[in-house]
Each structure stands twice: as C-alpha cells, then as structure tokens.
Design a protein around this motif. Sequence first.
Motif, PDB file in Angstrom:
ATOM      1  N   SER A 215       0.660  -1.347  -0.128  1.00  0.00           N
ATOM      2  CA  SER A 215       0.094  -0.045   0.154  1.00  0.00           C
ATOM      3  C   SER A 215       0.818   1.042   0.218  1.00  0.00           C
ATOM      4  N   LEU A 216       2.086   1.274   0.777  1.00  0.00           N
ATOM      5  CA  LEU A 216       2.851   2.395   0.877  1.00  0.00           C
ATOM      6  C   LEU A 216       3.537   2.713  -0.495  1.00  0.00           C
ATOM      7  N   VAL A 217       3.754   1.381  -1.008  1.00  0.00           N
ATOM      8  CA  VAL A 217       4.705   1.659  -2.623  1.00  0.00           C
ATOM      9  C   VAL A 217       3.613   2.414  -3.343  1.00  0.00           C
ATOM     10  N   GLY A 218       2.324   1.996  -3.424  1.00  0.00           N
ATOM     11  CA  GLY A 218       1.260   2.197  -4.366  1.00  0.00           C
ATOM     12  C   GLY A 218       1.051   3.817  -4.263  1.00  0.00           C
ATOM     13  N   ILE A 219       1.020   4.371  -2.885  1.00  0.00           N
ATOM     14  CA  ILE A 219       0.643   5.530  -2.412  1.00  0.00           C
ATOM     15  C   ILE A 219       1.609   6.371  -2.869  1.00  0.00           C
ATOM     16  N   SER A 220       2.972   5.832  -2.699  1.00  0.00           N
ATOM     17  CA  SER A 220       4.381   6.694  -3.031  1.00  0.00           C
ATOM     18  C   SER A 220       4.120   7.106  -4.444  1.00  0.00           C
ATOM     19  N   GLY A 221       3.809   5.856  -5.249  1.00  0.00           N
ATOM     20  CA  GLY A 221       4.084   6.018  -6.614  1.00  0.00           C
ATOM     21  C   GLY A 221       2.808   7.429  -7.225  1.00  0.00           C
TER      22      GLY A 221
END
Length: 63
Positions: free
Chosen positions: A46-52
């Motif tokens: 989730s953090l990777v997606g939000i960061s993107g």
Amino acid sequence: MKNLNKIALILVIIGAINWGLIGILNFDLVATIFGEMSTLTRIIYSLVGISGLYLIYEKLMKK
C-alpha cells in the motif's frame, strides 16, 4: 516535503525492484521477507502504491 519525496522515491524503487524480480524470476521478495499477504506485506504494498501516486502528483504539479 523534501524528506517525504525521498521516502516516496525509496519506496517506489523497492516496488520496482520487487516487480522486476516477480516478472523475471517469479520471486516476490517482499512476501518472502514479511510473509505471503501478511498485514505488514499489505502495508508495504500500500505504501509503495501511495508513494507512486504521490510522485506522479508531485511531478504534475511542478509544471
């Protein structure tokens, strides 16, 4: 905000490396380290997606 950009970039790089490993070797490094769809794994994804999304937003807003 500069630190947030660095954190987001690191998370996106981790995600890119993980997807590369999945695509080339069929090996999910995040799931191997933290467990197959454990709570921590889902948080990382989730953090990777939000960061993107955050980095896309930052890039578009700087024009």
